[in-house]
Design a protein around this motif. Structure first.
Motif, PDB file in Angstrom:
ATOM      1  N   PHE A 840      66.028 110.751  26.664  1.00  0.00           N
ATOM      2  CA  PHE A 840      65.067 110.971  27.730  1.00  0.00           C
ATOM      3  C   PHE A 840      65.664 111.801  28.872  1.00  0.00           C
ATOM      4  O   PHE A 840      64.952 112.474  29.592  1.00  0.00           O
ATOM      5  N   THR A 841      66.994 111.750  29.002  1.00  0.00           N
ATOM      6  CA  THR A 841      67.645 112.582  30.009  1.00  0.00           C
ATOM      7  C   THR A 841      67.339 114.044  29.716  1.00  0.00           C
ATOM      8  O   THR A 841      66.945 114.819  30.587  1.00  0.00           O
ATOM      9  N   LEU A 844      63.511 114.799  30.163  1.00  0.00           N
ATOM     10  CA  LEU A 844      63.132 114.958  31.575  1.00  0.00           C
ATOM     11  C   LEU A 844      63.711 116.251  32.145  1.00  0.00           C
ATOM     12  O   LEU A 844      63.036 116.967  32.879  1.00  0.00           O
ATOM     13  N   GLY A 845      64.944 116.530  31.765  1.00  0.00           N
ATOM     14  CA  GLY A 845      65.576 117.761  32.241  1.00  0.00           C
ATOM     15  C   GLY A 845      64.761 118.975  31.832  1.00  0.00           C
ATOM     16  O   GLY A 845      64.483 119.860  32.636  1.00  0.00           O
ATOM     17  N   LEU A 848      61.553 119.102  33.896  1.00  0.00           N
ATOM     18  CA  LEU A 848      61.748 119.433  35.304  1.00  0.00           C
ATOM     19  C   LEU A 848      62.027 120.917  35.489  1.00  0.00           C
ATOM     20  O   LEU A 848      61.830 121.469  36.557  1.00  0.00           O
ATOM     21  N   GLN A 863      60.444 110.054  36.318  1.00  0.00           N
ATOM     22  CA  GLN A 863      61.810 109.829  36.762  1.00  0.00           C
ATOM     23  C   GLN A 863      61.830 108.747  37.843  1.00  0.00           C
ATOM     24  O   GLN A 863      62.686 107.865  37.851  1.00  0.00           O
ATOM     25  N   LEU A 866      61.278 105.352  36.199  1.00  0.00           N
ATOM     26  CA  LEU A 866      62.493 104.903  35.502  1.00  0.00           C
ATOM     27  C   LEU A 866      63.520 104.436  36.522  1.00  0.00           C
ATOM     28  O   LEU A 866      64.138 103.383  36.358  1.00  0.00           O
TER      29      LEU A 866
END
Lengths: 874, 343
Positions: A840-841, A844-845, A848, A863, A866
């Motif tokens: 998920f990092t 999301l990166g 974004l 984010q 979380l």
């Protein structure tokens, strides 16, 4: 164990319904009790030359339908049935079928050939009929076999090749089959019937011949034989040979270069002097080449300048001779081609091909066509004027606006005058050309239009005169008005230019729809569809009064439809069509007026009456619901909000009916969409209906019959329901969640080489996420704990999707949102689940950094959710 | 068995308006679904104040070291600031909330005063003062052709047509769906009037980020223009009114304290001129009550006599603190844990 079933087969074709039904049920009983015996009896019947043609024909059809079906699940079922039959019975059936090929009754041979191919399609890939090819080839090579057997064998070979892949056989067999077919096509074949059968067999075997087309020597030989056959004495052989060339144009485009000179010569002669059936195929060859080249151009990398290696630019190279050839065909119109929908002649094929050529090469076509237009457009002979107008109309798409606009500006006035031509064909084609001009060269929103404040009045004046012309002309005029209105949509201040004329346009369109001089409903549909576009594209602030006045007019028209006298099923169909058009107009009006605060009250005031009308439309039918009425009700529910509740009791049974309509899956899909509208309109007031709705939706999901495209909307609908009724969704969890989980597992196993499946997979993924989002949000405040056991599965699914390289943006959005919903609803409970997951990092990166603001916003929110979940101890 | 279809569409292919209508319906439904889910999410996002600067895409290194470690980039602000509402989108969504969600949302949004227990610095230059009307404190939201007032607990007080932008379904109102207002009001029963004490959003514009000075200026110039201060009519069920606001100099204090107003007074409110609108209790708004400016400062019986004993209702807060149930509460003690256990 074969039974004598001739009498039943004949009785099943009796004009007497009673006899027919009895025979059908007797045959059905036989099939159900003893399938192997039934199939064997059918094959015996088919093979017996002593039996009547009628019973043999039906035996063959029933046999074929016992082996293959259109619908995938049923087909699979039939295959399994066949495979499980005792091998000795299958051998007997196959042997009867092969014997039938030698029958003197050609219809029996023909049917047997088809059935053999169906069995081959099951058994050859399983290596269960290894002797088939050898037996068929023996029919071709043994010197003493009659021509009729060779003919039937070639036909069988063609069908078999169409059913199977060349990978299912060893290359020697593939070669032997093609050798037999090509030999049959050769000039040396004395029997024209055999040569025709061979040519048709090759047509069916072209895909199968892939390896042979890769080999230059073999390819040269096949092409030579086809080109020779294109000059055969018999028309049917020439036609079949050209059909092969048409098919090769798309299947083997990339290897055609060396043969194009010869093919051009052949097609050109055919167009100029051959029978129409052959000439039409010759034109179709060039249309197919255009299709191929346009597709190649679609995939071209625009910047590199250099297109893919396989683009041979055949059209561009042939242009100087191809265009004059096509222009000639335009002069060969039929006297009554505008009246008869079934007509397809050389002028129509040539004109269509010219349109495709223009789209393929663009500007280059213009100087080749314009001299023809100028030379013919004023001639006294109507064919010349019509051909010139058609030629002009056909090059409007493809060439650049810069190239076209001076010509169109110069020619527009002439065309407008031609709407008064003495000849109907000329007027029809002129109206078509005008509609194309307005479709392609009238775009005030982007700054270019042939329509100016100065000529608009004249244009509309002429169109509104001509809409009273013959139905086929009026229909094209509707098209022209449609595109004028469309061009003014969202065109800023120029939108207002059309406003002063709208009242007149609307009046004329309604009058056109009311005309009774047309043999079918095409003109009426065109008029209403144009009316819809006019309403949809109009500037509401300026036209609200007109649209408000239109509402009661359309309502009373719809009311009148229930008074129509219905005697026959034809009357019922006509009533349904008219209701469809009127519900369509009402839907557009509801949407238009409810889009602004000022006019929305009009819809709210009329809602009761409108709803009564829609319910009356439903009541006109017993077994199905009217799709258009359903569509319009969705718009009404959206407009009325909570007020819609009072209609639910009456409406609910029709909604149920719509949700159960497997056959007309569009109706089912629209009903599912309406459930969503109702959930958002009624919020928790929808609760009393949810048991029924959920039961039907779950049934729809588990049905193998329902078209798969309806399934994603059903999952999204779960989310709509859950969001509306919140904690009350609890009782559906144990049914809905397993469905969502198994669908997500299906997603994981989808074939990602099939473009259509990739698209479907994306829809399914998005809709599963939407379902989870709705449920999580609905439970958030009270029963979030219920989702705790399902969270790991969801998380795993999100991870799977995050790692999928085919995932599209809308799926990403839904995945990121549901991730946030999960954290929002379950809070710190999710911490342990995230422990070993890093995906998920990255997800999301990626979001974004996206250029999509909405996606960025959602990712930021997720984010935050979380972060909040992780920050709480416990 | 396959045959190549020779016929192609000739001249204009029939326009499939039905397919078009289906697609437009699907688009509308998808959009409405997104809106509905987005709205549900906004309830949550208002709890967080997200600091956009900290989410530069350059550093998306959100990583979990251990399950208890905080995510460094994310800062959860203190209770007070959590309720802050800055995002214009959220406010717009909030104006459309319905049912339970609306209750939950609005219950958290009012700005609440603290008791004035000492005199703030620069009182005479940086503060306003006005006499607070007695009545029900509420948020008034006008949107989509209707006006709804909600009490401090979020429950609905009235739903009515008003002359506020988007406050009624009238043909003359030309406001789009984007237009909505949120006003901080006190409903004064005796004259059935909404006294507007602050303006949070006006005609779609959020005033959260604006100073009190600007909000009061905007309030006084805009409210009258709409006709909201006119007498009730069929499209305007309740009268709205501003209250006289004074600078906190001696003259202003005197006017607020003793000056005549058309409503029953309930203390004085002091507002810092530079404060933004902020949900929850804040020291930038202070309330003062005494017997001269509030009838609620001391309990009276039905005859208006002051009884011998004053009753106090106490609340035991979750953390063991004891508070009066005054508005705002006064915390005066704390029970120890052992005692709570025993109780």
């Amino acid at each position: 164990m074969a039974l004598e079933i001739t009498q039943y087969l004949l009785a099943a074709q009796s004009p007497d319904a009673k006899i027919r039904t009895e025979a059908e049920s007797a045959l059905g009983q036989f099939r159900d009790q003893n399938l192997p015996g039934f199939l064997l009896s059918l094959s015996v019947e088919l093979s017996n030359d002593g039996k009547p043609t009628e019973s043999r024909r039906l035996a063959g059809i029933v046999l074929k339908n016992s082996l293959d079906a259109k619908e995938a699940a049923r087909k699979e079922n039939l295959i399994q049935q066949w495979v499980s039959i005792d091998i000795s019975i299958k051998s007997q059936i196959k042997s009867f079928l092969l014997n039938t090929l030698g029958s003197s009754v050609s219809e029996a041979c023909h049917t047997a050939a088809q059935v053999i191919a169906k069995i081959a399609s099951i058994e050859i890939p399983r290596k269960e009929w290894p002797e088939l090819i050898g037996l068929l080839l023996a029919n071709m090579t043994q010197p003493d076999r009659p021509a009729s057997l060779k003919q039937a064998t070639l036909e069988t070979l063609g069908y078999v090749c169409e059913e199977i892949s060349h990978h299912d056989l060893v290359q020697d067999e593939v070669n032997a089959i093609l050798t037999a077919v090509v030999q049959g096509m050769n000039v040396s074949e004395a029997n024209p019937e055999v040569r025709l059968a061979a040519t048709r067999a090759l047509f069916n075997a072209l895909d199968f011949a892939q390896t042979n087309f890769e080999n230059e020597m073999e390819r040269n030989y096949i092409m030579k034989v086809i080109c020779d056959a294109a000059l055969a004495k018999e028309t049917e052989i020439r036609q079949a040979a050209f059909e092969c060339l048409v098919s090769i144009a798309s299947t083997y485009y990339e290897v055609l270069e060396p043969y194009m000179l010869r093919i051009f010569e052949l097609t050109s002669n055919a167009v100029k002097g051959d029978e129409e059936a052959v000439a039409l195929q010759a034109v179709e060859f060039w249309s197919s080449i255009c299709d191929e080249e346009m597709e190649l151009q679609d995939y071209e990398v625009p910047e590199s300048g250099d297109s893919s290696a396989s683009h041979s630019r055949f059209i561009e190279k042939a242009l100087p001779t191809l265009v004059p050839m096509l222009l000639e065909t335009l002069l060969k119109q039929d006297e009554d081609q505008d009246q008869d929908d079934g007509t397809w002649n050389l002028a129509m094929a040539g004109g269509t091909c010219l349109c495709l050529v223009a789209r393929t090469v663009g500007d280059a076509v213009v100087p080749l066509v314009m001299p023809f237009v100028e030379a013919n457009i004023s001639k006294t002979e109507w064919r010349a004027r019509e051909a010139a107008t058609y030629a002009f109309g056909s090059i409007l798409e493809g060439p650049s606006t810069e190239k076209l606009s001076p010509m169109v500006n110069a020619g527009l006035d002439f065309l407008l005058s031609a709407m008064k031509d003495a000849n109907g064909h000329v007027k029809d084609t002129t109206a078509w050309t005008l509609s194309r001009i307005f479709e392609l060269l009238h775009s005030p929103a982007t700054g270019f239009s042939v329509i100016t404040p100065a000529n608009l009045q004249r244009i509309l004046g002429i169109l509104l005169d001509s809409i009273k012309d013959a139905p086929h002309v009026a229909e094209k005029v509707c098209g022209a008005i449609y595109y004028i209105a469309q061009g003014y949509e969202d065109a800023g201040t120029s939108s207002s230019l059309l406003t002063p004329f709208l009242r007149d346009i609307i009046t004329n369109l309604i009058a056109t729809a009311d005309r009774t001089d047309s043999s079918d409903s095409k003109l009426r549909s065109s008029a209403y569809e144009t009316l819809n576009e006019v309403v949809r594209c109009s500037n509401l602030a300026e036209t609200s009064q007109m649209i408000v006045e239109l509402l009661p007019v359309m309502m009373s028209k719809l009311e009148q439809t229930s008074n129509l006298q219905i005697v026959s099923s034809d009357d019922r169909e006509k009533q349904g069509d008219l209701q469809a058009s009127l519900c369509g107009v009402l839907q557009v009006i509801i949407q238009k007026l409810s889009s602004a605060d000022e006019t929305k009250p009009i819809i709210l005031q009329a809602a009761d009456q409108i709803m009564v009308l829609f319910l009356n439309v439903f009541a006109c039918r017993s077994s199905t619901v009217h799709e258009e009425a359903m569509l319009a009700i969705g718009a009404l529910a959206y407009a009325t909000g909570l007020e819609f509740g009072k209609y639910m009791q009456e409406f609910y049974k029709y909604l149920e009916m719509g949700l159960q309509n497997f056959e007309e899956y569009q109706v089912c899909a629209i009903s599912v969409g309406v459930v969503g509208d109702i959930c958002r309109a009624l919020d928790d007031k929808v609760l009393p209906y949810c048991d029924g709705i959920m039961t039907l939706l779950l049934k729809d999901l588990s049905s193998g019959e329902l078209h798969r495209s309806v399934k994603p909307p059903i999952f999204s609908c779960f989310g709509d329901i859950a969001l509306a009724i919140g904690e009350h969704f609890e009782k559906y969890i144990s049914y809905a969640l397993p469905m969502m989980q198994s669908a997500s597992e299906v997603c994981a196993q989808m074939d990602d080489n099939d473009e259509e499946m990739v698209e479907y997979g994306n829809q399914l993924r998005r809709s599963i996420f939407e379902a989870y989002s709705g449920i999580l949000q609905g439970f958030k405040n009270s029963r979030a704990d219920l989702m705790l056991p399902h969270a790991p599965h969801l998380l795993q699914f999100i991870e799977l999707v995050a790692n999928d390289r085919h995932r599209d943006e809308s799926v990403t959005k839904a995945a990121v949102a549901v991730l946030g919903d999960l954290a929002d609803a379950l809070g710190s409970n999710i911490k342990t689940m995230f422990k070993d997951r890093a995906f998920f990092t990255e997800l999301l990166g990626e979001c974004l950094q996206s250029d999509d603001e909405q996606l960025k916003e959602t990712a930021t929110w997720t984010q935050g959710m979380l972060g909040r979940a992780f920050s709480v101890y416990g | 068995m396959a045959t190549h279809e020779l016929r192609r569409p000739f001249k204009r292919p029939a326009i499939s308006d039905q397919q078009r209508r289906r697609e437009i319906s699907l688009q509308r439904q998808a959009q409405n679904r997104r809106d509905a889910q987005h709205q549900a999410r906004c309830l949550a996002s208002t709890i967080l104040t997200l600091q956009p600067a900290q989410y530069e895409p350059a550093e998306p290194d959100l990583q979990l070291q251990s399950e208890t470690e905080l995510i460094p980039e994310l800062e959860i602000e203190s209770q007070e600031h959590r309720r802050d509402l800055r995002d214009i989108d959220d406010v717009r969504q909030a104006s459309r909330l319905k049912g339970v969600e609306a209750r939950q949302w609005f219950a958290k949004q009012l700005m609440l005063p603290e008791w004035m227990i000492d005199v703030p610095e620069r009182l005479n230059t940086d503060w306003y003062v006005f006499a607070r009307p007695a009545g029900k404190r509420c948020f008034v939201v006008s949107s989509n052709g209707t006006t709804i007032s909600r009490l401090r607990n979020g429950s609905m007080l009235h739903r009515f047509p008003s002359a506020l932008p988007s406050g009624a379904r009238t043909s003359k109102s030309s406001h789009s769906g984007q237009s909505y207002c949120i006003l901080d009001c006190i409903f004064h029963e005796p004259d059935q009037t909404y006294y507007v004490i602050d303006m949070v959003c006006w005609a779609g514009m959020s005033l959260y980020e604006c100073t009190t000075e600007f909000r009061f200026f905007w309030l006084n110039s805009k409210l009258v223009e709409t006709g909201a201060c006119d007498a009730p009519s069929s499209y305007h069920k309740f009268r709205f009114s501003t209250v006289p606001i004074y600078n906190c100099d001696q003259e202003g204090l005197n006017a607020a304290y003793t000056g005549p107003v058309p409503y029953v007074k309930d203390g004085l409110l002091f507002c810092n001129k530079h404060a933004h609108y902020q949900s929850g209790n804040t020291p930038l708004i202070l309330v003062w009550k005494d017997e001269n400016c509030s009838q609620y400062v001391i309990d009276t019986d039905s005859k208006g006599q002051v009884p011998n004993k004053q009753q106090v209702v106490l609340e035991l807060l979750f953390d063991g603190k004891l508070a009066t149930s005054d508005d705002p509460p006064v915390i005066f003690g704390c029970l120890n844990e052992d005692f709570i256990q025993e109780v």
